[in-house]
Design an enzyme around this catalytic site. Structure first.
Site, PDB file in Angstrom:
ATOM      1  N   GLU A  88       0.844  -1.199   0.000  1.00 41.64           N
ATOM      2  CA  GLU A  88       0.000   0.000   0.000  1.00 41.64           C
ATOM      3  C   GLU A  88       0.883   1.253   0.000  1.00 41.64           C
ATOM      4  OE1 GLU A  88      -2.738  -0.589   3.241  1.00 41.64           O
ATOM      5  OE2 GLU A  88      -3.412  -2.516   2.425  1.00 41.64           O
TER       6      GLU A  88
ATOM      7  N   GLU B 234      -7.924   5.369   4.833  1.00 42.74           N
ATOM      8  CA  GLU B 234      -7.670   4.678   3.567  1.00 42.74           C
ATOM      9  C   GLU B 234      -7.642   5.679   2.424  1.00 42.74           C
ATOM     10  OE1 GLU B 234      -7.246   1.396   2.974  1.00 42.74           O
ATOM     11  OE2 GLU B 234      -8.077   0.369   4.729  1.00 42.74           O
TER      12      GLU B 234
HETATM   13 ZN   LIG Z   1      -3.969  -1.971   4.541  1.00 47.62          ZN
END
Ligand SMILES: [Zn+2]
Length: 431
Positions: A224, A392
């Protein structure tokens, strides 16, 4: 794989190591156009290459170390290309099928002379069920090598452990030695003895009152990478001369852990630590032996929370999402109505200030299967007033309200995400 004396698919944790793809029956020196694949470098990931025919190659991602379930991140180079050579690459063993790849996201490419990552145009990328690969979803893309250069392909713009180390060293050098608001220290070492850096940004208190603390961490999941760009942007703004940054430094201490899983990042895993643990499912059982980095952060947060000098207010864990667009918060639900009302204030502020914030993706829950995440576990061991969230941001892009058009994020726009108006007015006032 077509064997040759200069191919070695087993080196570098199972990554291909300068594997040259020759047509069947060819021996001797490789000719131009016999592609050479390599992923035996920091953050590299490509496990195997099969030559299907002159134009087509099946590529197999290397599973996370000690955890074969996770295969999604890739990062490899291709060289010894012929000018105007056209190829089809099929990535055939991804472990996730519902992702942004089915909503228009495409791989990134750069080359020796064109160092800026670019997305491969959508018309050359196909994410589809393949009858030739047992009906599995595969990612196929056509590519034309226009120059004799080294080309690099990746799922998202890489951000390595070494890059973080260089950035932090550079940051230390840029700030005057006499500054009293920035401090870098070694919080712990990973299993493979890499640094777990802790950055503290904030002025020494002028009064006897408890100092407010905001803790921020990133890259528990190695694939990520956007989380690192956002974390870097945040550090950059907090040390800046912007009037609001100095107000923040006077009133809040920021404790930042920019890379929670340095080994996983280094070896090019998608989700796991070097020992194969998903660290964001391990907070409730973290030990110094198996999970030294998150254990060290947990101990630090418990100490701050108990301290007479500090008041921990907020813990933010930065992630990047592979199937949703925009940025959003995952939080907790509480039976105590007042606690829940306090908990939803921060996401509401984000929603009102960020153009790319997606309220529809925001979620508050208390699922038992999320018990080992930082936001769930920390809220059960820290004081009730501490709010813990997962932040996120999409690995792909965002849509502006009322529009279907997706605007892809770039390295720069991730870094600048938190600089955007209206967070910061020209006079430095929070609006
Ligand atoms: Zn994650």
């Amino acid at each position: 794989m077509s064997d040759s004396e200069d191919s070695d698919g087993e080196a570098g944790l199972g990554n291909v190591n300068r594997a040259i793809m020759r047509p069947p029956g060819h021996s001797g020196k490789a000719k131009r156009g016999h592609l050479c694949f390599d992923a035996s470098f920091e953050t590299g990931n490509l496990g195997r290459v099969d030559l299907v025919n002159e134009f087509e190659y099946d590529l197999f991602l290397r599973p996370d170390t000690c955890n074969p379930r996770f295969r999604f991140w890739f990062n490899f180079t291709v060289e010894n290309v012929k000018q105007d050579q056209r190829v089809i690459f099929n990535i055939v063993n991804m472990s996730k099928c519902r992702t942004l790849l089915s909503e228009g996201m495409t791989p990134l490419v750069k080359s020796s002379t064109r160092q800026k990552w670019q997305r491969i145009p959508k018309r050359y990328v196909f994410y589809h069920r393949s009858p030739y690969h047992r009906g599995n979803y595969i990612l196929s893309f056509a590519f034309g090598f226009d120059e004799d250069e080294i080309f690099q392909f990746a799922l998202t713009a890489p951000y390595s452990y070494s890059r973080l180390q260089s950035y932090l060293t550079n940051l230390e050098c840029r700030l005057p030695k006499s500054n009293e608001f920035f401090h870098r220290e070694l919080l712990a070492q990973s299993i493979q003895k890499r640094r777990l850096d802790l950055i503290t940004i904030g002025q020494k208190p002028k009064s006897q009152e408890k100092q407010r603390v905001v803790a921020i961490m990133a890259r528990v999941h190695p694939g990520e990478t956007p989380a690192s760009y956002i974390c870097q942007g945040l550090m950059e703004i907090l040390v800046s001369a912007h009037p609001l940054a100095s107000i923040l430094r006077e009133n809040v201490v920021f404790k930042i852990v920019p890379m929670l899983n340095p080994d996983g990042v280094f070896v090019g895993n998608f989700r796991s630590s070097y020992m194969g643990f998903d660290l964001n499912r391990s907070w409730h059982l973290a030990t110094p032996w198996c999970h030294p980095t998150i254990r060290a952060v947990l101990d630090m947060l418990l100490d701050i929370d108990k301290s007479d000098n500090f008041q921990l207010d907020l813990v933010l864990d930065l992630h990047a999402h592979t199937s949703l667009k925009g940025c959003f918060i995952y939080g907790n639900s509480y039976e105590d109505v007042y606690r829940f009302e306090r908990h939803i204030v921060f996401p509401k502020i984000l929603a009102s200030l960020c153009d790319d914030y997606m309220s529809s993706n925001t979620m508050f829950n208390s699922d038992i299967n999320k018990i080992g995440t930082s936001r769930r576990f920390l809220c059960s061991v820290l004081s009730e007033r501490v709010n813990c969230y997962t932040f996120e941001v999409s690995v792909y892009g965002y849509s502006l309200k009322g529009s279907d058009i997706t605007i892809p994020y770039t390295e720069e726009s991730y870094v600048e995400e938190i600089w955007q108006e209206p967070f910061w007015s020209t006079t430095g006032q929070l609006v």
